[in-house]
Motif scaffolding. Sequence first.
Motif, short mmCIF file in Angstrom:
data_model
loop_
_atom_site.label_atom_id
_atom_site.label_comp_id
_atom_site.label_asym_id
_atom_site.label_seq_id
_atom_site.Cartn_x
_atom_site.Cartn_y
_atom_site.Cartn_z
N LEU A 238 0.80 -1.23 0.00
CA LEU A 238 0.00 0.00 0.00
C LEU A 238 0.83 1.28 0.00
O LEU A 238 0.41 2.29 -0.56
N VAL A 239 2.00 1.27 0.63
CA VAL A 239 2.73 2.50 0.92
C VAL A 239 4.04 2.58 0.14
O VAL A 239 4.76 1.59 -0.02
N GLU A 240 4.35 3.78 -0.31
CA GLU A 240 5.67 4.07 -0.87
C GLU A 240 6.45 4.88 0.16
O GLU A 240 6.08 6.02 0.49
N ASP A 241 7.52 4.32 0.72
CA ASP A 241 8.37 5.02 1.68
C ASP A 241 9.42 5.84 0.94
O ASP A 241 10.03 5.36 -0.02
N ARG A 242 9.65 7.08 1.39
CA ARG A 242 10.70 7.92 0.82
C ARG A 242 11.53 8.51 1.96
O ARG A 242 11.00 9.25 2.81
N ALA A 243 12.81 8.18 1.99
CA ALA A 243 13.72 8.73 2.99
C ALA A 243 14.23 10.09 2.52
O ALA A 243 14.63 10.25 1.37
N ILE A 244 14.19 11.08 3.42
CA ILE A 244 14.65 12.43 3.09
C ILE A 244 15.45 13.00 4.25
O ILE A 244 15.45 12.46 5.35
N ASN A 245 16.11 14.11 4.00
CA ASN A 245 16.73 14.90 5.05
C ASN A 245 15.82 16.07 5.32
O ASN A 245 15.89 17.10 4.64
N ALA A 246 14.93 15.93 6.30
CA ALA A 246 13.90 16.94 6.54
C ALA A 246 14.47 18.26 7.02
O ALA A 246 13.80 19.29 6.94
N SER A 247 15.71 18.27 7.50
CA SER A 247 16.32 19.51 7.97
C SER A 247 16.80 20.37 6.81
O SER A 247 17.16 21.52 7.01
N GLY A 248 16.87 19.80 5.61
CA GLY A 248 17.37 20.54 4.46
C GLY A 248 18.84 20.88 4.57
O GLY A 248 19.33 21.81 3.95
N GLY A 249 19.55 20.12 5.40
CA GLY A 249 20.97 20.36 5.56
C GLY A 249 21.31 21.34 6.66
O GLY A 249 22.47 21.54 7.00
N VAL A 250 20.30 22.00 7.25
CA VAL A 250 20.53 22.96 8.32
C VAL A 250 20.74 22.21 9.63
O VAL A 250 20.02 21.26 9.94
N ALA A 251 21.70 22.67 10.42
CA ALA A 251 21.94 22.10 11.76
C ALA A 251 22.22 20.61 11.69
O ALA A 251 21.83 19.86 12.57
N SER A 252 22.91 20.15 10.64
CA SER A 252 23.16 18.72 10.49
C SER A 252 23.97 18.16 11.65
O SER A 252 23.79 17.00 12.03
N LEU A 253 24.84 18.97 12.23
CA LEU A 253 25.63 18.50 13.37
C LEU A 253 24.72 18.18 14.55
O LEU A 253 24.87 17.16 15.22
N LEU A 254 23.74 19.06 14.79
CA LEU A 254 22.79 18.82 15.88
C LEU A 254 21.96 17.58 15.63
O LEU A 254 21.61 16.85 16.56
N LEU A 255 21.62 17.32 14.38
CA LEU A 255 20.74 16.21 14.05
C LEU A 255 21.39 14.85 14.25
O LEU A 255 20.72 13.82 14.24
N ARG A 256 22.71 14.83 14.44
CA ARG A 256 23.35 13.56 14.73
C ARG A 256 22.89 13.01 16.07
O ARG A 256 22.91 11.81 16.31
N SER A 257 22.48 13.91 16.95
CA SER A 257 21.77 13.52 18.16
C SER A 257 20.35 14.04 18.00
O SER A 257 20.15 15.23 17.74
N TRP A 258 19.38 13.19 18.18
CA TRP A 258 18.01 13.57 17.84
C TRP A 258 17.54 14.77 18.65
O TRP A 258 17.85 14.93 19.84
#
Length: 285
Positions: A238-258
């Motif tokens: 039923l579902v199509e999964d799509r993985a993305i970077n929802a931050s758009g590249g901003v604050a990527s260092l912070l995103l390494r820790s949720w």
Amino acid sequence: MADVALITVHGMGETPEDYADALMGRLRGLLGATSGKVVMRSAYYQKILQDNEDEVWRRMHGRAPLRYGDLRKFVLYGFGDAAGLENRKEIPGSVYEEAQGEIAKALLSAHAARPGMPVVFVAQSLGCQVLSSYIYDAQKAMAGRPVGAGIWRNIDAWAEAHFTRPLTASEKTFLSAGTCAGLVTTGCNIPIFVAAHKEMHIIPIAPPTQLFKWINFYDPDDVLGWPLQPLSSGYRVLVEDRAINASGGVASLLLRSWNPFAHNSYWEDTAVVEAIAAMLRRLAA
């Protein structure tokens, strides 16, 4: 051109009533003249929960030494939402029932503008579970099977109580997602709610229409956003999964820790907004 409805459902945590305005503005910009064919409505259930959560936060925050205030507040409100929606949901007037009522009211408003048109739902975070439960319950009720909680336990009684008149056949079909042709989920929590069940019991909604398409966006850095295909064979189909970077590249260092930024940025992501616009454009053609 045909008409199409867009119905949004928000996620967990502190949420303003105008939560969907920015997304709708971006979509109108992408759609151009076609936006005149799109009826946009937002379901808002956070007001059912937030006063109580505000009071608990006030008591906790003012009287105890707590670190990571913003993260704690997100967790308190977010998991408070989830617990409140599932706790004693079979009781008449439950939070579960009231939240479903807000989705139904948004749908009724769209139906009043242009009856019978295809519907595209966009749901974020906890809203994915709320909407999935709503549609699942509606499909059971419309098939004549018993429903244990929510407005679809007795949709006619709910309508009489809130609108003092019965629903028309067209309204009831529309409210049951019977014209739904698209669903976009972002930061979806459904796996958290079904993880304790055996795979054979993890059953998604049925495709409401032949045109139905479900796209699920998740960010691998977001611990509250999950793919859906691995859940069961039903979801794989039923579902199509799509993985993305929802931050758009901003604050990527912070995103390494949720942190909550990873979970609340989906509707600002170009890939997500363009996918919704493409779905609306296809149905309005």
